[in-house]
Design a protein around this motif. Sequence first.
Motif, PDB file in Angstrom:
ATOM      1  N   ILE A 198      49.630 -35.618 -65.263  1.00  0.00           N
ATOM      2  CA  ILE A 198      50.960 -36.111 -64.233  1.00  0.00           C
ATOM      3  C   ILE A 198      52.088 -37.152 -64.957  1.00  0.00           C
ATOM      4  CG2 ILE A 198      50.014 -38.404 -62.756  1.00  0.00           C
ATOM      5  CD1 ILE A 198      47.731 -35.972 -62.103  1.00  0.00           C
ATOM      6  N   THR A 199      52.538 -37.155 -63.808  1.00  0.00           N
ATOM      7  CA  THR A 199      54.060 -37.866 -63.626  1.00  0.00           C
ATOM      8  C   THR A 199      54.069 -39.047 -62.531  1.00  0.00           C
ATOM      9  OG1 THR A 199      55.039 -36.515 -65.319  1.00  0.00           O
ATOM     10  CG2 THR A 199      56.782 -37.929 -63.460  1.00  0.00           C
TER      11      THR A 199
ATOM     12  N   VAL B  92      55.859 -42.359 -56.542  1.00  0.00           N
ATOM     13  CA  VAL B  92      55.428 -41.454 -55.909  1.00  0.00           C
ATOM     14  C   VAL B  92      54.568 -40.652 -57.596  1.00  0.00           C
ATOM     15  CG1 VAL B  92      56.440 -38.411 -55.402  1.00  0.00           C
ATOM     16  CG2 VAL B  92      57.335 -40.747 -54.527  1.00  0.00           C
ATOM     17  N   VAL B  93      53.741 -40.041 -57.660  1.00  0.00           N
ATOM     18  CA  VAL B  93      52.860 -39.354 -58.286  1.00  0.00           C
ATOM     19  C   VAL B  93      52.572 -37.863 -57.574  1.00  0.00           C
ATOM     20  CG1 VAL B  93      50.257 -38.869 -59.443  1.00  0.00           C
ATOM     21  CG2 VAL B  93      51.813 -41.428 -58.995  1.00  0.00           C
ATOM     22  N   VAL B  94      53.108 -37.117 -59.634  1.00  0.00           N
ATOM     23  CA  VAL B  94      52.962 -35.685 -58.665  1.00  0.00           C
ATOM     24  C   VAL B  94      52.070 -34.615 -60.200  1.00  0.00           C
ATOM     25  CG1 VAL B  94      55.516 -35.778 -57.851  1.00  0.00           C
ATOM     26  CG2 VAL B  94      55.293 -35.284 -60.229  1.00  0.00           C
ATOM     27  N   ASP B  95      52.342 -33.809 -60.094  1.00  0.00           N
ATOM     28  CA  ASP B  95      51.947 -32.875 -61.110  1.00  0.00           C
ATOM     29  C   ASP B  95      52.662 -31.810 -62.251  1.00  0.00           C
ATOM     30  OD1 ASP B  95      51.269 -30.595 -60.075  1.00  0.00           O
ATOM     31  OD2 ASP B  95      49.811 -30.190 -59.476  1.00  0.00           O
ATOM     32  N   GLU B  96      52.604 -31.477 -63.208  1.00  0.00           N
ATOM     33  CA  GLU B  96      53.156 -30.640 -63.902  1.00  0.00           C
ATOM     34  C   GLU B  96      54.272 -29.447 -63.383  1.00  0.00           C
ATOM     35  OE1 GLU B  96      49.144 -28.058 -64.672  1.00  0.00           O
ATOM     36  OE2 GLU B  96      50.232 -30.820 -64.187  1.00  0.00           O
ATOM     37  N   GLN B  97      53.796 -28.916 -61.869  1.00  0.00           N
ATOM     38  CA  GLN B  97      54.744 -28.083 -61.112  1.00  0.00           C
ATOM     39  C   GLN B  97      54.951 -29.211 -60.311  1.00  0.00           C
ATOM     40  OE1 GLN B  97      50.786 -27.512 -60.927  1.00  0.00           O
ATOM     41  NE2 GLN B  97      51.450 -26.156 -63.127  1.00  0.00           N
TER      42      GLN B  97
ATOM     43  N   LEU C  17      51.104 -35.407 -55.103  1.00  0.00           N
ATOM     44  CA  LEU C  17      49.765 -35.493 -55.060  1.00  0.00           C
ATOM     45  C   LEU C  17      49.404 -37.508 -54.608  1.00  0.00           C
ATOM     46  CD1 LEU C  17      48.513 -35.533 -59.193  1.00  0.00           C
ATOM     47  CD2 LEU C  17      48.124 -33.494 -57.175  1.00  0.00           C
ATOM     48  N   VAL C  18      50.364 -37.866 -54.954  1.00  0.00           N
ATOM     49  CA  VAL C  18      49.822 -39.390 -53.873  1.00  0.00           C
ATOM     50  C   VAL C  18      50.876 -40.384 -53.796  1.00  0.00           C
ATOM     51  CG1 VAL C  18      49.007 -40.655 -55.589  1.00  0.00           C
ATOM     52  CG2 VAL C  18      48.096 -41.529 -52.920  1.00  0.00           C
TER      53      VAL C  18
ATOM     54  N   GLN D 115      43.653 -46.854 -61.479  1.00  0.00           N
ATOM     55  CA  GLN D 115      42.536 -46.607 -60.777  1.00  0.00           C
ATOM     56  C   GLN D 115      42.841 -44.406 -60.334  1.00  0.00           C
ATOM     57  OE1 GLN D 115      39.920 -47.547 -57.431  1.00  0.00           O
ATOM     58  NE2 GLN D 115      38.916 -46.117 -57.567  1.00  0.00           N
ATOM     59  N   PHE D 116      43.737 -44.989 -59.825  1.00  0.00           N
ATOM     60  CA  PHE D 116      44.424 -43.149 -59.535  1.00  0.00           C
ATOM     61  C   PHE D 116      44.226 -42.139 -61.097  1.00  0.00           C
ATOM     62  CE2 PHE D 116      46.947 -40.164 -58.819  1.00  0.00           C
ATOM     63  CZ  PHE D 116      46.385 -39.038 -57.683  1.00  0.00           C
ATOM     64  N   ILE D 117      45.105 -42.931 -61.838  1.00  0.00           N
ATOM     65  CA  ILE D 117      45.063 -42.252 -63.150  1.00  0.00           C
ATOM     66  C   ILE D 117      44.681 -42.135 -64.125  1.00  0.00           C
ATOM     67  CG2 ILE D 117      46.829 -42.793 -64.893  1.00  0.00           C
ATOM     68  CD1 ILE D 117      48.800 -41.665 -62.665  1.00  0.00           C
ATOM     69  N   ALA D 118      43.517 -43.237 -63.695  1.00  0.00           N
ATOM     70  CA  ALA D 118      42.431 -42.663 -64.158  1.00  0.00           C
ATOM     71  C   ALA D 118      40.994 -41.804 -64.190  1.00  0.00           C
ATOM     72  CB  ALA D 118      41.534 -44.313 -64.801  1.00  0.00           C
ATOM     73  N   GLU D 119      40.976 -41.327 -62.322  1.00  0.00           N
ATOM     74  CA  GLU D 119      40.141 -40.575 -62.197  1.00  0.00           C
ATOM     75  C   GLU D 119      41.177 -39.134 -62.531  1.00  0.00           C
ATOM     76  OE1 GLU D 119      40.129 -41.062 -57.740  1.00  0.00           O
ATOM     77  OE2 GLU D 119      39.296 -43.001 -58.237  1.00  0.00           O
ATOM     78  N   LYS D 120      42.565 -39.342 -63.073  1.00  0.00           N
ATOM     79  CA  LYS D 120      43.189 -37.754 -62.769  1.00  0.00           C
ATOM     80  C   LYS D 120      42.976 -37.231 -64.698  1.00  0.00           C
ATOM     81  CE  LYS D 120      44.258 -36.759 -58.856  1.00  0.00           C
ATOM     82  NZ  LYS D 120      43.610 -35.159 -58.166  1.00  0.00           N
ATOM     83  N   LEU D 121      43.564 -38.850 -65.374  1.00  0.00           N
ATOM     84  CA  LEU D 121      43.419 -38.036 -66.668  1.00  0.00           C
ATOM     85  C   LEU D 121      41.942 -38.687 -67.551  1.00  0.00           C
ATOM     86  CD1 LEU D 121      46.864 -39.051 -66.743  1.00  0.00           C
ATOM     87  CD2 LEU D 121      45.631 -36.568 -67.063  1.00  0.00           C
TER      88      LEU D 121
END
Length: 175
Positions: free
Chosen positions: A65-66, A148-153, A157-158, A168-174
């Motif tokens: 996640i970035t 802007v939050v993106v995945d590795e591709q 995401l949001v 909270q969003f980052i915690a849910e993903k990682l």
Amino acid sequence: MKPSTLIAITLMSTFVLTGCQSKKKDKQPEAQQVAVQDNTIPDIKMNDINGNETSVKVEVAKNKITILDFWASWCGPCVQEAPSVVALYNDYHAKGLGIIGISLDKDEASWKQAVDKLDMKWTHLSDLQGWDNAAAQLFNVNSIPHTVVVDEQGTILVQGLRGDDLRQFIAEKLD
């Protein structure tokens, strides 16, 4: 409490909650809108803090996640938010979080000094064009801080999360 103190507190709270805003209301070019509307970021290239051309897509691919963190050294809410972003990075970097700071600064020295002073140890990019920053134009950023939050591709995401909502969003993903 004096009325003048109450007014000052109210104004400061509004400033902190809304962020620094551009006076420009330019619309992004249609070609750029398409790139973002398909929910994947295009390959943005910009100089890093050392003057080296850097590909956002290459940096994004290094992490699960970035966060693309739009900010500026002159933006009070950005500077106020920085310690929570630093803590988020420190807590989740080993689990796959990356951050790319995209500065809307025009003054290179101020930008570099703020990155150092705020102890932001991730990748930093800027074209030193202020609100005319190419990436800010691409994402139609008209208020900072903005994320802007993106995945590795590079799939978006949001967008627009800050503070506890971002954590909270980052915690849910990682986690």
